[in-house]
Design an enzyme around this catalytic site. Sequence first.
Site, PDB file in Angstrom:
ATOM      1  N   ASP A  69       0.818  -1.211   0.000  1.00  0.00           N
ATOM      2  CA  ASP A  69       0.000   0.000   0.000  1.00  0.00           C
ATOM      3  C   ASP A  69       0.852   1.261   0.000  1.00  0.00           C
ATOM      4  O   ASP A  69       2.068   1.217   0.208  1.00  0.00           O
ATOM      5  CB  ASP A  69      -0.975  -0.007   1.189  1.00  0.00           C
ATOM      6  CG  ASP A  69      -0.322  -0.460   2.494  1.00  0.00           C
ATOM      7  OD1 ASP A  69       0.913  -0.457   2.571  1.00  0.00           O
ATOM      8  OD2 ASP A  69      -1.055  -0.818   3.432  1.00  0.00           O
ATOM      9  N   ASN A  72      -7.575  -2.059  14.427  1.00  0.00           N
ATOM     10  CA  ASN A  72      -8.958  -2.379  14.041  1.00  0.00           C
ATOM     11  C   ASN A  72      -9.033  -3.636  13.170  1.00  0.00           C
ATOM     12  O   ASN A  72     -10.072  -3.936  12.613  1.00  0.00           O
ATOM     13  CB  ASN A  72      -9.601  -1.183  13.321  1.00  0.00           C
ATOM     14  CG  ASN A  72      -8.939  -0.880  11.981  1.00  0.00           C
ATOM     15  OD1 ASN A  72      -7.980  -1.533  11.597  1.00  0.00           O
ATOM     16  ND2 ASN A  72      -9.453   0.116  11.280  1.00  0.00           N
ATOM     17  N   HIS A  79      -7.314  -4.176  10.342  1.00  0.00           N
ATOM     18  CA  HIS A  79      -7.053  -4.036   8.898  1.00  0.00           C
ATOM     19  C   HIS A  79      -5.763  -4.744   8.496  1.00  0.00           C
ATOM     20  O   HIS A  79      -4.832  -4.859   9.286  1.00  0.00           O
ATOM     21  CB  HIS A  79      -7.079  -2.565   8.449  1.00  0.00           C
ATOM     22  CG  HIS A  79      -5.914  -1.730   8.870  1.00  0.00           C
ATOM     23  ND1 HIS A  79      -6.018  -0.390   9.182  1.00  0.00           N
ATOM     24  CD2 HIS A  79      -4.599  -2.017   9.020  1.00  0.00           C
ATOM     25  CE1 HIS A  79      -4.842   0.090   9.483  1.00  0.00           C
ATOM     26  NE2 HIS A  79      -3.958  -0.875   9.403  1.00  0.00           N
ATOM     27  N   GLU A 122      -9.740  -1.834   5.189  1.00  0.00           N
ATOM     28  CA  GLU A 122     -10.368  -1.431   6.438  1.00  0.00           C
ATOM     29  C   GLU A 122     -11.643  -2.257   6.667  1.00  0.00           C
ATOM     30  O   GLU A 122     -12.209  -2.822   5.716  1.00  0.00           O
ATOM     31  CB  GLU A 122     -10.741   0.060   6.362  1.00  0.00           C
ATOM     32  CG  GLU A 122      -9.535   1.002   6.208  1.00  0.00           C
ATOM     33  CD  GLU A 122      -8.797   1.243   7.521  1.00  0.00           C
ATOM     34  OE1 GLU A 122      -8.839   0.392   8.433  1.00  0.00           O
ATOM     35  OE2 GLU A 122      -8.159   2.306   7.631  1.00  0.00           O
TER      36      GLU A 122
HETATM   37  C1  F6R Z   1       1.447  -1.043   6.141  1.00  0.00           C
HETATM   38  C2  F6R Z   1       0.167  -1.735   6.270  1.00  0.00           C
HETATM   39  C3  F6R Z   1      -0.668  -1.613   7.500  1.00  0.00           C
HETATM   40  C4  F6R Z   1       0.144  -1.848   8.781  1.00  0.00           C
HETATM   41  C5  F6R Z   1      -0.740  -1.700  10.012  1.00  0.00           C
HETATM   42  C6  F6R Z   1       0.054  -1.828  11.289  1.00  0.00           C
HETATM   43  O1  F6R Z   1       2.029  -1.292   4.880  1.00  0.00           O
HETATM   44  O2  F6R Z   1      -0.234  -2.380   5.347  1.00  0.00           O
HETATM   45  O3  F6R Z   1      -1.710  -2.559   7.448  1.00  0.00           O
HETATM   46  O4  F6R Z   1       0.718  -3.126   8.748  1.00  0.00           O
HETATM   47  O5  F6R Z   1      -1.364  -0.443   9.988  1.00  0.00           O
HETATM   48  O6  F6R Z   1       0.953  -0.754  11.386  1.00  0.00           O
HETATM   49  P1  F6R Z   1       2.086  -0.737  12.503  1.00  0.00           P
HETATM   50  O7  F6R Z   1       3.009  -1.875  12.190  1.00  0.00           O
HETATM   51  O8  F6R Z   1       2.769   0.584  12.326  1.00  0.00           O
HETATM   52  O9  F6R Z   1       1.401  -0.887  13.813  1.00  0.00           O
END
Ligand code: F6R
Length: 244
Positions: A71, A140, A142, A147
């Site tokens: 992403d 959450n 995701h 989401e």
């Molecule tokens: C990032 C991504 C997100 C993160 C998630 C957790 O490329 O795809 O799904 O893996 O938001 O983020 P952290 O590791 O910063 O808690």
Amino acid sequence: MSIRDSIRVCRDYNEMSRMAAEVFADYIKNNPHGILGLATGSSPEGLYACLVEKYNKGELDFSGITSFNLDEYYPIEPDNDQSYRYFMNHHLFDHVNINKGNTFVPDGTAADPDAFCRAYDEQIKAAGGIGLQLLGVGQNGHIGFNEPADELIGGTHLTELTESTIKANSRFFASADDVPRHAITMGIDNIMSAAGVVLVVSGKNKHGALMALLDAPEDPHVPVTLLRRHKNLMVFCDEDAYNG
Ligand code: F6R
């Protein structure tokens, strides 16, 4: 095989990062022309540091590797230090011998994001599909920026970030107002099509998402629960995430 057989509970973040990095190191050794799916955020930073360390010791060769990131914020310039392209260069690509031309991150400047997303899916397909996909999980639930929703989208798409994700990610920005409201993300089918998936989960604030993956029914409102269907899922978490 139960989901409980896929999980490895590690003492702390460092052990989790080392263990998960071993899976990537083995994959790269066994598949010198392999296709990696990569993630950003705080969860994989330690894993990337381990891979760089192994590269510096002469244990890994990235010259034939291709990568596709999950992403990217939208809109964002690649040289913005909050962009995921910047993150990847800074944490991995600038430190190993990967050919940057073979590293793909969704384009946060695409004039026509829908056309870009279709082309990204085609590129992944043309490369032969993702061999090993790295994932973190949001509080959450995701994965990527898929989401919580009534229905998840299969392919790469433009999505609106939820308030909870904007709030969680504002720690990297001057303020929540500076967090882009949209992102381009691989979809659930892209993720589920990877031959192998490695999920890294660290910290007490991820306990709920991890327990949902382990115990709750499959539910698109907690996207991580869909991973349970994956045939080759490896989960590395730390004790904080496991015990809450
Ligand atoms: C990032 C991504 C997100 C993160 C998630 C957790 O490329 O795809 O799904 O893996 O938001 O983020 P952290 O590791 O910063 O808690």
